[in-house]
Motif scaffolding. Sequence first.
Motif, PDB file in Angstrom:
ATOM      1  N   HIS A   2      -6.172  10.670  14.066  1.00 55.68           N
ATOM      2  CA  HIS A   2      -5.595   9.955  15.233  1.00 55.68           C
ATOM      3  C   HIS A   2      -4.502   8.866  14.712  1.00 55.68           C
ATOM      4  N   PRO A   3      -3.673   8.535  15.342  1.00 55.73           N
ATOM      5  CA  PRO A   3      -2.419   7.395  15.006  1.00 55.73           C
ATOM      6  C   PRO A   3      -3.213   6.180  14.739  1.00 55.73           C
ATOM      7  N   VAL A   4      -4.349   5.644  15.470  1.00 50.92           N
ATOM      8  CA  VAL A   4      -4.950   4.353  15.136  1.00 50.92           C
ATOM      9  C   VAL A   4      -5.642   4.465  13.723  1.00 50.92           C
ATOM     10  N   GLU A   5      -6.009   5.433  13.263  1.00 51.63           N
ATOM     11  CA  GLU A   5      -6.376   5.531  11.898  1.00 51.63           C
ATOM     12  C   GLU A   5      -5.410   5.302  10.928  1.00 51.63           C
ATOM     13  N   ALA A   6      -4.401   5.736  10.935  1.00 53.44           N
ATOM     14  CA  ALA A   6      -3.007   5.385  10.075  1.00 53.44           C
ATOM     15  C   ALA A   6      -2.595   3.803  10.366  1.00 53.44           C
ATOM     16  N   ARG A   7      -2.652   3.464  11.560  1.00 53.25           N
ATOM     17  CA  ARG A   7      -2.363   2.098  11.674  1.00 53.25           C
ATOM     18  C   ARG A   7      -3.289   1.063  11.077  1.00 53.25           C
ATOM     19  N   THR A   8      -4.488   1.457  11.207  1.00 55.58           N
ATOM     20  CA  THR A   8      -5.452   0.722  10.636  1.00 55.58           C
ATOM     21  C   THR A   8      -5.429   0.673   8.818  1.00 55.58           C
ATOM     22  N   MET A   9      -5.170   1.976   8.309  1.00 55.95           N
ATOM     23  CA  MET A   9      -4.950   1.656   6.977  1.00 55.95           C
ATOM     24  C   MET A   9      -3.484   0.918   6.727  1.00 55.95           C
ATOM     25  N   HIS A  10      -2.650   1.342   7.525  1.00 51.02           N
ATOM     26  CA  HIS A  10      -1.409   0.513   7.154  1.00 51.02           C
ATOM     27  C   HIS A  10      -1.686  -1.189   7.070  1.00 51.02           C
ATOM     28  N   ARG A  11      -2.426  -1.601   8.065  1.00 47.30           N
ATOM     29  CA  ARG A  11      -2.562  -2.991   8.311  1.00 47.30           C
ATOM     30  C   ARG A  11      -3.673  -3.458   7.176  1.00 47.30           C
ATOM     31  N   MET A  12      -4.533  -2.701   6.859  1.00 48.97           N
ATOM     32  CA  MET A  12      -5.410  -2.949   5.738  1.00 48.97           C
ATOM     33  C   MET A  12      -4.588  -3.086   4.366  1.00 48.97           C
ATOM     34  N   ALA A  13      -3.894  -2.514   3.977  1.00 51.39           N
ATOM     35  CA  ALA A  13      -2.920  -2.624   2.731  1.00 51.39           C
ATOM     36  C   ALA A  13      -1.917  -3.744   3.042  1.00 51.39           C
ATOM     37  N   GLU A  14      -1.479  -4.093   4.127  1.00 52.59           N
ATOM     38  CA  GLU A  14      -0.449  -5.085   4.205  1.00 52.59           C
ATOM     39  C   GLU A  14      -1.314  -6.504   4.329  1.00 52.59           C
ATOM     40  N   LEU A  15      -2.537  -6.573   4.458  1.00 51.93           N
ATOM     41  CA  LEU A  15      -3.500  -7.631   4.515  1.00 51.93           C
ATOM     42  C   LEU A  15      -3.748  -8.128   3.106  1.00 51.93           C
ATOM     43  N   VAL A  16      -4.243  -7.012   2.476  1.00 49.25           N
ATOM     44  CA  VAL A  16      -4.678  -7.188   1.209  1.00 49.25           C
ATOM     45  C   VAL A  16      -3.432  -7.701   0.137  1.00 49.25           C
ATOM     46  N   ALA A  17      -2.348  -7.139   0.498  1.00 51.62           N
ATOM     47  CA  ALA A  17      -1.273  -7.515  -0.455  1.00 51.62           C
ATOM     48  C   ALA A  17      -0.648  -8.653  -0.137  1.00 51.62           C
ATOM     49  N   ALA A  18      -0.742  -9.243   1.293  1.00 52.70           N
ATOM     50  CA  ALA A  18      -0.313 -10.754   1.543  1.00 52.70           C
ATOM     51  C   ALA A  18      -1.477 -11.703   0.906  1.00 52.70           C
ATOM     52  N   GLU A  19      -2.637 -11.433   1.248  1.00 55.78           N
ATOM     53  CA  GLU A  19      -3.821 -12.194   0.569  1.00 55.78           C
ATOM     54  C   GLU A  19      -3.909 -12.309  -0.816  1.00 55.78           C
ATOM     55  N   PHE A  20      -3.656 -11.191  -1.539  1.00 56.20           N
ATOM     56  CA  PHE A  20      -3.706 -11.412  -2.825  1.00 56.20           C
ATOM     57  C   PHE A  20      -2.602 -12.263  -3.472  1.00 56.20           C
ATOM     58  N   SER A  21      -1.506 -11.970  -3.103  1.00 50.36           N
ATOM     59  CA  SER A  21      -0.390 -12.741  -3.195  1.00 50.36           C
ATOM     60  C   SER A  21      -0.695 -14.588  -3.093  1.00 50.36           C
ATOM     61  N   ARG A  22      -1.194 -14.517  -1.770  1.00 51.93           N
ATOM     62  CA  ARG A  22      -1.367 -15.979  -1.600  1.00 51.93           C
ATOM     63  C   ARG A  22      -2.390 -16.483  -2.524  1.00 51.93           C
TER      64      ARG A  22
END
Length: 544
Positions: free
Chosen positions: A421-441
């Motif tokens: 379902h689309p929400v599963e893709a949206r969840t994985m998109h957001r997980m990757a974005e948050l990890v990338a941003a937080e690791f950088s921070r």
Amino acid sequence: MPIIDLQPGDTVVPLLRCDVCIVGSGPAGATLARELSHSGLNVVLLESGGERRDPENDTLNDIENIGRPRVSDQWSVRNRILGGSSHTWGGRCGPFDAIDFEQRDWVGHSGWPIAMRDLDPFMDRSANHLGLALGNGYSDQRFWSIAGRNAPKEEVSANLLLPFFWQFSRDDAESYPFEYMRFGRHIAKHLGPNVTLVTGATVLRVLANEARTKTRGLEFATGDGRKHSLVASSVALCAGGIENARILLNSHEQDRKALGNDRDRVGRYLMDHLRGPTAFFSLGGSKALRRRFGRYNVRGRFFRAGLRLSPAVQRDEHLLNCAGWLGEVLAPDDPWDALRRLAARKPRLPEDVVSVARNVPLMVQGAVDYFGARNGLPRKLQELTLDCMCEQMPDEDSRMSLSDRRDRFGMRLPKVDWRSHPVEARTMHRMAELVAAEFSRIGFPEPVLADWVRDKAPIPASFVDVAHPTGTTRMSSDPAKGVVNVDCQVHGVEGLYVSGSSVFPTAGHCNPTQMIVAMAIRLADHLKDRLARPILAEVTAHAG
């Protein structure tokens, strides 16, 4: 423990009757049988396979797939052999999160009739079955005190991401020090004299009384194709998320609905886990990252660090649960695999000798890390990724029904229509974005997002099922919304129980095996309490 082997060639099948018949010897069935040992109940444990893999038995796991791509080799996800799917599992254990049990208004059909706290004592007891250092309380920030380590000074924002730690099963009886628990190898020593193990017995259907309100046993086939009946007061299906539903759906008579399927719920809400790479790290400069989010050696067990979406961000952004960790693609000349093959006297010569010789510095560092810093062994990598695993949305149209094709015993094969379902893709998109941003921070290397994540595209077809079929006989207090009740008994059918991930209403982000074992222990306690009453009453009557 009596053992009856009904592999092809045997002609005499004893008359079998029991208080409890358990179908399947994987983590659920083996645990249930072990917990019912020495209980005073007469128990029969039926296993379709034997001690060794058999190609003819493998064909009984064939499916007809009409939905999302699934693994083509069913052996990698379903094992018809003594010990079941523990032959190919990855040993990773962990508890579900409290939010997984909640009814979430943005997740249709969510909510369990029990809470995580109700399972805590059974999670504790699961450690002994799985070879864990401890059964609960290790998957969050408490890990650092358990491990005798200081918590990291810089941590990701808790309102976005939370730490998570998986623990890996270990079989102390095996010569290889980090072999996972394979339930079939030691089953004989774990089962009491009241349990009879029968191999080579493929269950075809459950038998019930005329009113279809009470089980009276089941029908099974031996390798020669002959069919036999077993009389049982109670039956517990522990054959996996696909096979549990298949057996129920095949348990029908003429124009009557399948057993337990009066509301057309059996086989519906099929979930698995979508898992794969969402971002990529450069190997150069990744040492600190790999040490923080790598493996830890604690009490002789490996733990692995990762992250999960916080409940706050799930609620705020209407996301599913999701976890992420460092995915390691090993180099072809990784010395540790070579060393393990050499130790097992199954080397690939001369390649393994060359790999060890070329990588002596890495192995020396590995010894320092393992025995000194108590970390996992450093591996030689060719790629480092951010792997994510996402919960799925429960969907009644994502389902397992019956195909018109039949196996060699004449039973209809599973027809699998697994959906995403689309929400599963949206969840994985957001997980990757948050990890990338937080690791950088916090000063870790920032990964490059995978193209499909960056472009907000659907989850790639290469993300197939990972042997976690869930939900096909889901638990619900309302018979109109599920197949089993809070005690895992099929609604409206006395004495018929189901155990395993098929009873989970939702799948969470976590590997299901520890939860499966905990739920099997819980069911064993229920059966001992329920079935021991008439035995106790009879003994009391004779004493009087």
